[in-house]
Design an enzyme around this catalytic site. Structure first.
Site, PDB file in Angstrom:
ATOM      1  N   ASP A   1       0.936  -1.149  -0.109  1.00 45.49           N
ATOM      2  CA  ASP A   1      -0.043  -0.013  -0.114  1.00 45.49           C
ATOM      3  C   ASP A   1       0.644   1.223   0.228  1.00 45.49           C
ATOM      4  O   ASP A   1       2.148   1.086   0.239  1.00 45.49           O
ATOM      5  CB  ASP A   1      -0.829   0.056   1.383  1.00 45.49           C
ATOM      6  CG  ASP A   1      -0.301  -0.534   2.388  1.00 45.49           C
ATOM      7  OD1 ASP A   1       0.930  -0.583   2.502  1.00 45.49           O
ATOM      8  OD2 ASP A   1      -1.089  -0.902   3.449  1.00 45.49           O
TER       9      ASP A   1
ATOM     10  N   GLU B   1      -9.611  -1.878   5.363  1.00 42.78           N
ATOM     11  CA  GLU B   1     -10.368  -1.625   6.688  1.00 42.78           C
ATOM     12  C   GLU B   1     -11.532  -2.539   6.876  1.00 42.78           C
ATOM     13  O   GLU B   1     -12.211  -3.186   5.869  1.00 42.78           O
ATOM     14  CB  GLU B   1     -10.596  -0.142   6.590  1.00 42.78           C
ATOM     15  CG  GLU B   1      -9.506   1.022   6.614  1.00 42.78           C
ATOM     16  CD  GLU B   1      -8.728   0.971   7.840  1.00 42.78           C
ATOM     17  OE1 GLU B   1      -8.666   0.069   8.755  1.00 42.78           O
ATOM     18  OE2 GLU B   1      -8.286   2.084   8.084  1.00 42.78           O
TER      19      GLU B   1
ATOM     20  N   HIS C   1      -7.228  -4.621  10.295  1.00 45.67           N
ATOM     21  CA  HIS C   1      -7.046  -4.518   8.566  1.00 45.67           C
ATOM     22  C   HIS C   1      -5.854  -5.260   8.332  1.00 45.67           C
ATOM     23  O   HIS C   1      -4.637  -5.486   9.232  1.00 45.67           O
ATOM     24  CB  HIS C   1      -6.964  -3.208   8.489  1.00 45.67           C
ATOM     25  CG  HIS C   1      -5.693  -2.239   8.701  1.00 45.67           C
ATOM     26  ND1 HIS C   1      -5.880  -0.955   9.111  1.00 45.67           N
ATOM     27  CD2 HIS C   1      -4.466  -2.504   9.037  1.00 45.67           C
ATOM     28  CE1 HIS C   1      -4.737  -0.325   9.585  1.00 45.67           C
ATOM     29  NE2 HIS C   1      -3.754  -1.579   9.310  1.00 45.67           N
TER      30      HIS C   1
ATOM     31  N   ASN D   1      -7.748  -2.793  14.390  1.00 44.53           N
ATOM     32  CA  ASN D   1      -8.908  -3.065  13.949  1.00 44.53           C
ATOM     33  C   ASN D   1      -8.830  -4.445  12.919  1.00 44.53           C
ATOM     34  O   ASN D   1     -10.043  -4.654  12.114  1.00 44.53           O
ATOM     35  CB  ASN D   1      -9.469  -2.020  13.278  1.00 44.53           C
ATOM     36  CG  ASN D   1      -8.794  -1.708  11.957  1.00 44.53           C
ATOM     37  OD1 ASN D   1      -7.928  -2.091  11.300  1.00 44.53           O
ATOM     38  ND2 ASN D   1      -9.229  -0.440  11.269  1.00 44.53           N
TER      39      ASN D   1
HETATM   40  C1  F6R Z   1       1.526  -1.473   5.942  1.00 50.32           C
HETATM   41  C2  F6R Z   1       0.126  -2.207   6.223  1.00 50.32           C
HETATM   42  C3  F6R Z   1      -0.587  -2.125   7.489  1.00 50.32           C
HETATM   43  C4  F6R Z   1       0.239  -2.351   8.584  1.00 50.32           C
HETATM   44  C5  F6R Z   1      -0.650  -2.476  10.073  1.00 50.32           C
HETATM   45  C6  F6R Z   1       0.122  -2.461  11.280  1.00 50.32           C
HETATM   46  O1  F6R Z   1       2.049  -1.605   4.765  1.00 50.32           O
HETATM   47  O2  F6R Z   1      -0.448  -2.556   5.171  1.00 50.32           O
HETATM   48  O3  F6R Z   1      -1.592  -3.101   7.286  1.00 50.32           O
HETATM   49  O4  F6R Z   1       0.865  -3.614   8.728  1.00 50.32           O
HETATM   50  O5  F6R Z   1      -1.196  -1.037   9.983  1.00 50.32           O
HETATM   51  O6  F6R Z   1       1.092  -1.451  11.402  1.00 50.32           O
HETATM   52  P1  F6R Z   1       2.423  -1.513  12.565  1.00 50.32           P
HETATM   53  O7  F6R Z   1       3.155  -2.629  12.031  1.00 50.32           O
HETATM   54  O8  F6R Z   1       2.891  -0.467  12.661  1.00 50.32           O
HETATM   55  O9  F6R Z   1       1.591  -1.812  14.023  1.00 50.32           O
END
Ligand code: F6R
Length: 242
Positions: free
Chosen positions: A67, A143, A138, A136
């Site tokens: 992303d 989301e 995701h 959450n």
């Molecule tokens: C990042 C992504 C997100 C993160 C998630 C956890 O490319 O796609 O899904 O993996 O938000 O983020 P952290 O590792 O910062 O807790």
């Protein structure tokens, strides 16, 4: 889903590293799916170190990222393009044209999403996708409520996600409201997936994931339908598991 519980974030990075290294040694032209965020930083540090030690090479590997924020240019220090260069690409031998990430500055975002899907197909699909998980549930920026048949698309970030990511920006308002993300169907087409979760904030998402009830309320729950997923959690993230 296979579950691996390790002690702490450091052990999690070490475990993930061994996994990626093994796949890269088996298949030097591996197509990697990469994630950003705090969780995989230790993994990337270990990959860089192993490359420097001559243990592994990325010369024939290719990668796509999950992303990117909409509206941040690649030289913005909070863009995911910048993150990947900073933590990995600037320090390894993967050719410049072998890694791709959605362009959040594209004038035509829909066309960019279509280009990205076509690029993943052109690479022959992702061999090993690395995932983190949001509080959450995701994965990527899919989301809660995202359809399971979604492909790469523009998504609006939830307030929970924007707050969670505000720590990286000067003010919470600076967190972009939209992102381009691989869709859930795109992620599910990866031949193998490892999901990493570290820390207390991920406890609830991991508990719900292992209830194995498939629901768009918890986007990661679709992973229970994939034949080859390894979930690596540290003690804190896995504390609510039986
Ligand atoms: C990042 C992504 C997100 C993160 C998630 C956890 O490319 O796609 O899904 O993996 O938000 O983020 P952290 O590792 O910062 O807790």
């Amino acid at each position: 889903m296979e579950l691996l519980k390790v002690r702490d974030a450091d052990a999690l990075s070490a475990q993930a590293f061994e996994h990626v290294k093994a796949r890269l040694l088996e298949k030097p032209d591996l197509v990697l799916g990469l994630a950003t965020g705090s969780t995989p930083i230790g993994l990337y540090q270990r990959l860089v170190q192993a490359y420097r030690n001559g243990e592994i090479s990325f010369a024939r590997a290719r990668s796509v990222n999950l992303d990117e924020y909409v509206g941040l240019p690649p030289n913005h220090d909070q863009s995911y393009a910048y993150f990947m260069r900073y933590h990995l690409f600037d320090h390894i031998d993967m050719p410049e044209d072998a890694h791709d990430i959605p362009n959040g500055m594209a004038r035509d975002l829909e066309a960019e999403c279509a280009r990205y899907e076509a690029q993943i197909k052109r690479l022959g699909g992702v061999d090993l996708q690395i995932l983190g998980i949001g509080t959450n549930g995701h994965i990527g920026f899919n989301e809660p409520g995202t359809p399971f048949d979604s492909r790469t698309h523009v998504t609006t970030l939830t307030e929970e996600t924007r707050q969670a990511n505000a720590r990286f920006f000067n003010t919470p308002e600076d967190v972009p409201k939209q992102a381009i993300t691989m869709g859930l169907a795109t992620i599910m087409e990866s031949r193998e997936i490892i999901l990493l979760a570290s820390g207390k904030s991920k406890q609830e998402a991991i508990r719900r994931l292992f209830q194995k009830e498939v629901s768009t309320d918890l986007p990661a729950s679709i992973l229970t339908q994939h034949p080859r997923v390894t979930v690596i959690v540290d003690e804190e993230a896995g504390a609510l598991l039986p």
